[in-house]
Write a protein that holds these residues in place. Structure first.
Motif, PDB file in Angstrom:
ATOM      1  N   PHE A 226      12.101  23.377  -1.720  1.00 24.06           N
ATOM      2  CA  PHE A 226      12.726  22.068  -1.850  1.00 24.06           C
ATOM      3  C   PHE A 226      12.823  21.553  -3.274  1.00 24.06           C
ATOM      4  O   PHE A 226      13.430  20.523  -3.516  1.00 24.06           O
ATOM      5  CB  PHE A 226      11.937  21.034  -1.036  1.00 24.06           C
ATOM      6  N   GLY A 227      12.222  22.214  -4.231  1.00 23.28           N
ATOM      7  CA  GLY A 227      12.126  21.645  -5.576  1.00 23.28           C
ATOM      8  C   GLY A 227      10.987  20.646  -5.542  1.00 23.28           C
ATOM      9  O   GLY A 227       9.896  20.956  -5.071  1.00 23.28           O
ATOM     10  N   THR A 228      11.220  19.435  -5.999  1.00 23.37           N
ATOM     11  CA  THR A 228      10.184  18.414  -5.906  1.00 23.37           C
ATOM     12  C   THR A 228      10.231  17.797  -4.519  1.00 23.37           C
ATOM     13  O   THR A 228      11.250  17.277  -4.088  1.00 23.37           O
ATOM     14  CB  THR A 228      10.373  17.321  -6.975  1.00 23.37           C
ATOM     15  N   LEU A 229       9.109  17.891  -3.841  1.00 26.87           N
ATOM     16  CA  LEU A 229       8.950  17.306  -2.515  1.00 26.87           C
ATOM     17  C   LEU A 229       8.121  16.045  -2.694  1.00 26.87           C
ATOM     18  O   LEU A 229       6.993  16.092  -3.169  1.00 26.87           O
ATOM     19  CB  LEU A 229       8.238  18.279  -1.579  1.00 26.87           C
ATOM     20  N   TYR A 230       8.718  14.914  -2.370  1.00 27.95           N
ATOM     21  CA  TYR A 230       8.044  13.628  -2.531  1.00 27.95           C
ATOM     22  C   TYR A 230       7.337  13.282  -1.227  1.00 27.95           C
ATOM     23  O   TYR A 230       7.949  13.278  -0.168  1.00 27.95           O
ATOM     24  CB  TYR A 230       9.046  12.542  -2.908  1.00 27.95           C
ATOM     25  N   ARG A 231       6.038  12.995  -1.330  1.00 23.63           N
ATOM     26  CA  ARG A 231       5.242  12.643  -0.163  1.00 23.63           C
ATOM     27  C   ARG A 231       5.050  11.132  -0.136  1.00 23.63           C
ATOM     28  O   ARG A 231       4.755  10.516  -1.158  1.00 23.63           O
ATOM     29  CB  ARG A 231       3.892  13.345  -0.209  1.00 23.63           C
ATOM     30  N   VAL A 232       5.237  10.561   1.042  1.00 28.34           N
ATOM     31  CA  VAL A 232       5.151   9.111   1.214  1.00 28.34           C
ATOM     32  C   VAL A 232       3.845   8.798   1.948  1.00 28.34           C
ATOM     33  O   VAL A 232       3.577   9.337   3.022  1.00 28.34           O
ATOM     34  CB  VAL A 232       6.356   8.570   2.015  1.00 28.34           C
ATOM     35  N   TRP A 233       3.046   7.927   1.327  1.00 24.47           N
ATOM     36  CA  TRP A 233       1.742   7.546   1.864  1.00 24.47           C
ATOM     37  C   TRP A 233       1.710   6.038   2.089  1.00 24.47           C
ATOM     38  O   TRP A 233       2.248   5.279   1.301  1.00 24.47           O
ATOM     39  CB  TRP A 233       0.641   7.905   0.872  1.00 24.47           C
ATOM     40  N   LEU A 234       1.062   5.636   3.141  1.00 24.60           N
ATOM     41  CA  LEU A 234       0.782   4.229   3.381  1.00 24.60           C
ATOM     42  C   LEU A 234      -0.737   4.126   3.401  1.00 24.60           C
ATOM     43  O   LEU A 234      -1.385   4.499   4.375  1.00 24.60           O
ATOM     44  CB  LEU A 234       1.393   3.771   4.701  1.00 24.60           C
ATOM     45  N   GLY A 235      -1.279   3.686   2.280  1.00 19.25           N
ATOM     46  CA  GLY A 235      -2.722   3.730   2.112  1.00 19.25           C
ATOM     47  C   GLY A 235      -3.148   5.187   2.052  1.00 19.25           C
ATOM     48  O   GLY A 235      -2.626   5.960   1.254  1.00 19.25           O
ATOM     49  N   HIS A 236      -4.052   5.582   2.931  1.00 25.24           N
ATOM     50  CA  HIS A 236      -4.520   6.967   2.989  1.00 25.24           C
ATOM     51  C   HIS A 236      -3.789   7.784   4.047  1.00 25.24           C
ATOM     52  O   HIS A 236      -4.145   8.932   4.298  1.00 25.24           O
ATOM     53  CB  HIS A 236      -6.023   7.008   3.280  1.00 25.24           C
ATOM     54  N   HIS A 237      -2.767   7.208   4.672  1.00 24.72           N
ATOM     55  CA  HIS A 237      -2.065   7.879   5.764  1.00 24.72           C
ATOM     56  C   HIS A 237      -0.736   8.456   5.271  1.00 24.72           C
ATOM     57  O   HIS A 237       0.124   7.734   4.772  1.00 24.72           O
ATOM     58  CB  HIS A 237      -1.806   6.907   6.912  1.00 24.72           C
TER      59      HIS A 237
ATOM     60  N   GLU B 188       0.800  -1.225   0.000  1.00 26.94           N
ATOM     61  CA  GLU B 188       0.000   0.000   0.000  1.00 26.94           C
ATOM     62  C   GLU B 188       0.833   1.277   0.000  1.00 26.94           C
ATOM     63  O   GLU B 188       0.303   2.374   0.090  1.00 26.94           O
ATOM     64  CB  GLU B 188      -0.979  -0.009   1.179  1.00 26.94           C
ATOM     65  N   LEU B 189       2.150   1.155  -0.142  1.00 28.36           N
ATOM     66  CA  LEU B 189       3.030   2.319  -0.202  1.00 28.36           C
ATOM     67  C   LEU B 189       2.813   3.076  -1.505  1.00 28.36           C
ATOM     68  O   LEU B 189       2.812   2.494  -2.587  1.00 28.36           O
ATOM     69  CB  LEU B 189       4.494   1.878  -0.114  1.00 28.36           C
ATOM     70  N   GLU B 190       2.611   4.385  -1.385  1.00 26.19           N
ATOM     71  CA  GLU B 190       2.482   5.251  -2.557  1.00 26.19           C
ATOM     72  C   GLU B 190       3.328   6.496  -2.337  1.00 26.19           C
ATOM     73  O   GLU B 190       3.450   6.980  -1.217  1.00 26.19           O
ATOM     74  CB  GLU B 190       1.025   5.652  -2.780  1.00 26.19           C
ATOM     75  N   ILE B 191       3.890   6.983  -3.419  1.00 24.34           N
ATOM     76  CA  ILE B 191       4.712   8.189  -3.356  1.00 24.34           C
ATOM     77  C   ILE B 191       4.264   9.105  -4.474  1.00 24.34           C
ATOM     78  O   ILE B 191       4.144   8.692  -5.630  1.00 24.34           O
ATOM     79  CB  ILE B 191       6.207   7.854  -3.494  1.00 24.34           C
ATOM     80  N   ASP B 192       3.996  10.364  -4.114  1.00 25.75           N
ATOM     81  CA  ASP B 192       3.689  11.355  -5.135  1.00 25.75           C
ATOM     82  C   ASP B 192       4.626  12.538  -4.939  1.00 25.75           C
ATOM     83  O   ASP B 192       5.352  12.615  -3.956  1.00 25.75           O
ATOM     84  CB  ASP B 192       2.213  11.762  -5.125  1.00 25.75           C
ATOM     85  N   GLY B 193       4.648  13.420  -5.886  1.00 26.10           N
ATOM     86  CA  GLY B 193       5.528  14.567  -5.807  1.00 26.10           C
ATOM     87  C   GLY B 193       4.782  15.858  -6.074  1.00 26.10           C
ATOM     88  O   GLY B 193       3.877  15.900  -6.904  1.00 26.10           O
TER      89      GLY B 193
END
Length: 97
Positions: free
Chosen positions: A38-49, A27-32
């Motif tokens: 910071f330039g591109t900040l990558y956000r790390v999600w585990l499901g909806h969290h 369920e790991l998802e990463i968006d930017g």
């Protein structure tokens, strides 16, 4: 929840050497998102969290910013930064390799 401060070299033998392909949760998802600082900040999600973010500094090192903790240090790869975020949120079991 208690915040943790982690020095990357303290857990490197346990976390950073893992086979990342087999230890990432499904369920790991990463968006930017584009950030002015910071330039591109990558956000790390585990499901909806939301569990943290990471970005690359001017020296091409990766900075991990977990939600529940502080990481003092920089990483050579984005995978290492993601693994630290997962570890601090309790979503990665550290094993000695």
């Amino acid at each position: 929840m208690t915040f943790s401060t982690i020095e990357p070299q303290a857990i490197a033998p346990f976390v950073l050497e893992q086979d990342s392909d087999s230890c990432f949760p499904r369920e790991l998802e990463i968006d930017g998102v584009l950030d002015k600082v910071f330039g591109t900040l990558y956000r790390v999600w585990l499901g909806h969290h939301y569990i943290g973010s990471l970005y690359q500094d001017l020296d091409d090192k990766w900075i991990a910013q977990p939600v529940y903790g502080v990481v003092n240090g920089r990483f050579n790869t984005d995978t290492q930064a993601i693994l630290i975020i997962l570890f601090l949120t309790g979503n990665l079991a550290a094993t000695v390799v």
